[in-house]
Design an enzyme around this catalytic site. Structure first.
Site, PDB file in Angstrom:
ATOM      1  N   TRP A   2      -6.415  -1.040  -1.928  1.00 61.40           N
ATOM      2  CA  TRP A   2      -6.709  -1.929  -2.451  1.00 61.40           C
ATOM      3  C   TRP A   2      -7.813  -1.783  -3.917  1.00 61.40           C
ATOM      4  O   TRP A   2      -7.199  -0.903  -4.473  1.00 61.40           O
ATOM      5  CB  TRP A   2      -7.280  -2.959  -1.516  1.00 61.40           C
TER       6      TRP A   2
ATOM      7  N   GLU B 112      -5.128  -2.073  13.904  1.00 65.02           N
ATOM      8  CA  GLU B 112      -5.799  -0.942  13.180  1.00 65.02           C
ATOM      9  C   GLU B 112      -7.220  -0.512  13.510  1.00 65.02           C
ATOM     10  O   GLU B 112      -8.004  -1.258  13.941  1.00 65.02           O
ATOM     11  CB  GLU B 112      -5.921  -1.461  11.749  1.00 65.02           C
TER      12      GLU B 112
ATOM     13  N   TYR C  42     -13.139  -1.626  12.503  1.00 68.43           N
ATOM     14  CA  TYR C  42     -13.481  -0.519  11.779  1.00 68.43           C
ATOM     15  C   TYR C  42     -15.065  -0.160  12.063  1.00 68.43           C
ATOM     16  O   TYR C  42     -15.427   0.827  11.983  1.00 68.43           O
ATOM     17  CB  TYR C  42     -13.314  -0.850  10.306  1.00 68.43           C
TER      18      TYR C  42
ATOM     19  N   TRP D 257      -4.760   3.188  11.877  1.00 63.90           N
ATOM     20  CA  TRP D 257      -4.832   3.210  10.434  1.00 63.90           C
ATOM     21  C   TRP D 257      -5.153   4.475   9.729  1.00 63.90           C
ATOM     22  O   TRP D 257      -6.417   4.677   9.724  1.00 63.90           O
ATOM     23  CB  TRP D 257      -5.852   2.089   9.734  1.00 63.90           C
TER      24      TRP D 257
ATOM     25  N   ASN E 111      -2.234 -10.680   8.526  1.00 61.56           N
ATOM     26  CA  ASN E 111      -3.054  -9.731   8.650  1.00 61.56           C
ATOM     27  C   ASN E 111      -4.358  -9.993   8.088  1.00 61.56           C
ATOM     28  O   ASN E 111      -4.452 -10.363   6.881  1.00 61.56           O
ATOM     29  CB  ASN E 111      -2.608  -8.546   7.899  1.00 61.56           C
ATOM     30  N   GLU E 112      -5.486 -10.019   8.668  1.00 61.49           N
ATOM     31  CA  GLU E 112      -6.874 -10.390   8.344  1.00 61.49           C
ATOM     32  C   GLU E 112      -7.108 -11.589   7.552  1.00 61.49           C
ATOM     33  O   GLU E 112      -7.450 -11.556   6.425  1.00 61.49           O
ATOM     34  CB  GLU E 112      -7.411  -9.272   7.947  1.00 61.49           C
TER      35      GLU E 112
ATOM     36  N   GLN F 110       0.838  -1.072   0.052  1.00 57.24           N
ATOM     37  CA  GLN F 110      -0.038   0.124   0.020  1.00 57.24           C
ATOM     38  C   GLN F 110       0.684   1.115  -0.024  1.00 57.24           C
ATOM     39  O   GLN F 110       0.433   2.278  -0.251  1.00 57.24           O
ATOM     40  CB  GLN F 110      -0.942   0.094   1.297  1.00 57.24           C
TER      41      GLN F 110
HETATM   42  N1  LIG Z   1     -16.400  -8.942   6.384  1.00 61.67           N
HETATM   43  N2  LIG Z   1     -15.979  -8.126   5.945  1.00 61.67           N
HETATM   44  N3  LIG Z   1     -15.322  -7.167   5.364  1.00 61.67           N
HETATM   45  C1  LIG Z   1     -14.364  -6.805   4.669  1.00 61.67           C
HETATM   46  C2  LIG Z   1     -13.861  -5.247   4.843  1.00 61.67           C
HETATM   47  C3  LIG Z   1     -13.074  -5.249   5.931  1.00 61.67           C
HETATM   48  C4  LIG Z   1     -12.805  -3.720   6.194  1.00 61.67           C
HETATM   49  N4  LIG Z   1     -11.464  -3.532   5.803  1.00 61.67           N
HETATM   50  C5  LIG Z   1     -10.335  -4.034   6.316  1.00 61.67           C
HETATM   51  O1  LIG Z   1     -10.315  -4.653   7.533  1.00 61.67           O
HETATM   52  C6  LIG Z   1      -8.988  -3.482   5.957  1.00 61.67           C
HETATM   53  C7  LIG Z   1      -7.819  -3.535   6.533  1.00 61.67           C
HETATM   54  C8  LIG Z   1      -6.466  -3.803   6.151  1.00 61.67           C
HETATM   55  O2  LIG Z   1      -5.612  -4.351   6.851  1.00 61.67           O
HETATM   56  C9  LIG Z   1      -5.869  -2.498   5.498  1.00 61.67           C
HETATM   57  O3  LIG Z   1      -4.814  -2.920   4.364  1.00 61.67           O
HETATM   58  C10 LIG Z   1      -6.807  -1.651   4.657  1.00 61.67           C
HETATM   59  O4  LIG Z   1      -6.138  -0.590   4.070  1.00 61.67           O
HETATM   60  C11 LIG Z   1      -7.916  -1.210   5.825  1.00 61.67           C
HETATM   61  C12 LIG Z   1      -8.992  -0.178   5.449  1.00 61.67           C
HETATM   62  O5  LIG Z   1      -9.860  -0.984   4.367  1.00 61.67           O
HETATM   63  C13 LIG Z   1      -8.670  -2.288   6.663  1.00 61.67           C
END
Ligand SMILES: N=[N+]=NCCCCNC(=O)[C@@H]1[C@H]2[C@H](O)[C@@H](O)[C@H](O)[C@@H](CO)[C@@H]12
Length: 449
Positions: free
Chosen positions: A411, A356, A298, A403, A165-166, A20
């Protein structure tokens, strides 16, 4: 004078991720990542944006560390680009790649900022994707080898490690929804990917314990959501329980309890024949306790029953009358308190970090030479206060990474969604302070708000 004081040594930080912010997508021997490949496919990313240049952090990292110092950050969470270090994912190391991270870590430490390194933040080497990527069980050993190498080279100075991460987003956005790299739409595969991610996390934890610099802390970062039924009907309450299982418990239970939640495991195995779990996998996962859990928060989810999908029978709704960010995410600070208190109630958990939390807003107003982002300042104020309510309830929250440090490649949304404390002009790459950064600097100085 601050009204809400945080614990002594509370770790105030900010977070970013390699794809990013770095740019230098093909510089100095870096290999291709699945996001390099995906972002160059027409139609995948808004405006055809790619991470080719991003914030050019790869070349400007010294200036960025100076900004972190001026902010007064105690910690900085960033991720390592696996293909910058191992261009083909395994085998030969790229010396210029690991050299960049050595220089970045040294620059942070020289400025009194504690590095927290995320091993995987979505930019898989494309060469491994050609081999099936996270859908091929061989990836587990590739990830463990990648992790072991970094523990060996950076572990003398880096004492906070995050394996993934996630994993929910890696698996479901990337392998079911198709909106993230590698852009697949196969639900059984996505569920199998979650198992390979969790197993690889466990192997990396074990590699850390065995490494010569294994005296630091290691954990995982999960995106977690309170799941609220849209009504108190039986079907909506069942939908909320399903979302809590699908988003939260499917990841929390293995990493904190060493087992998958029975309700979701039964649903997946009966309806999807996935995941395939091999003998010894759960024992390995159960034998890899973490030192901390990272939470990306979030928003909370409001959920109703829906037949839109035969298995995932829920739909998220957008309540009327709420405030929303530029991502159209509802602003629900109380959800952060509720999430933290729930974790405390339902799990024996190690230290917790918010790895975050932040928001995108238009950031189209200036006040002198500063971006006037009152909406982001208010968002952070509300969420810091929500975290403080959890601390008052006895939750072992040890730190908070906003964050994001700077605007960056969001993304599939590209550069149009700005999350940064620092504004990036993508034509000139000039960094500009936002009011939220000036305010955050005071919160860190006062250890409270
Ligand atoms: N169920 N469901 N939902 C899908 C969407 C989840 C919300 N977005 C995140 O958690 C991403 C996290 C990421 O680490 C970062 O790389 C992104 O830039 C941020 C902002 O978007 C957040």
């Amino acid at each position: 004078m601050a009204q809400l004081i945080f614990p002594k040594d509370f770790l105030w930080g900010a977070a970013t991720a390699s794809y990013q912010i770095e740019g230098g997508a093909a510089d100095d021997g870096k290999g291709e990542s699945i996001w390099d490949r995906f972002s160059h496919i027409p139609g995948k990313v808004t405006n055809g944006d790619t991470g080719d240049v991003a914030c050019d952090h790869y070349h400007r990292y010294r200036e960025d560390v100076r900004l972190m110092k001026e902010l007064g950050l105690k910690g900085y969470r960033f991720s390592i680009s696996w293909p910058r270090v191992f261009p083909n994912g395994r085998g030969a190391v790229n010396p210029q790649g690991i050299d960049f991270y050595n220089r970045l870590v040294d620059e942070l430490l020289a400025n009194g900022i504690e590095p927290a390194v995320t091993l995987y933040h979505w930019d898989l080497p494309q060469a491994l994707q050609e081999n099936g990527g996270w859908g091929n069980r061989a990836i587990v050993d590739d990830f463990a080898a990648y992790a072991a190498y970094l523990f060996d080279v950076l572990g003398d100075r880096v004492k906070k490690w995050i394996t993934h991460n996630e994993p929910w987003v890696v698996a479901f956005a990337g392998h079911f929804q198709g909106r993230h790299a590698p852009g697949l739409t196969d639900l059984p595969l996505a569920v199998q990917v979650t198992h390979h991610l969790i197993l690889s996390h466990a192997k990396a934890v074990q590699a850390y314990r065995a490494s010569k610099h294994g005296d630091g802390q290691i954990g995982i970062t999960l995106n977690l959501y309170p799941s609220v039924p849209a009504s108190d009907s039986e079907s909506d309450r069942a939908a909320a329980t399903l979302v809590d299982g699908h988003n939260n418990r499917w990841f929390l239970d293995p990493v904190l309890k060493g087992e998958y939640p029975a309700d979701i495991l039964r649903l997946y195995q009966e309806r999807l024949n996935s995941p395939v779990i091999e003998p010894g996998d759960m024992e390995c996962i159960a034998a890899s306790p973490m030192d901390f859990l990272g939470i990306n928060y979030y928003f909370q989810k409001v959920v109703k029953h829906s037949e839109v999908h035969p298995i995932l029978q829920f739909e998220e709704i957008k309540p009327e009358g709420s405030e929303y960010t530029a991502m159209n995410w509802e602003i629900t600070p109380q959800g952060l308190t509720d999430l933290l208190v729930r974790l405390d109630r339902d799990y024996h958990h190690p230290d917790l970090y918010i790895t975050e939390n932040g928001a995108a807003f238009k950031d189209d107003r200036r006040d002198g030479g500063v971006v006037d982002d009152q909406d982001r300042l208010k968002f952070l104020q509300q969420h810091f206060a929500a975290a403080h309510r959890a601390l008052e309830a006895g939750v072992k929250l040890k730190g908070y990474y906003v964050w994001s440090l700077m605007d960056n490649f969001e993304w599939a949304h590209g550069y149009g969604k700005r999350f940064g404390l620092i504004y990036i002009d993508y034509q000139t790459l000039e960094r500009t302070w936002k009011k939220s950064a000036l305010w955050y600097r005071e919160v860190i100085r006062d250890n409270g708000l």
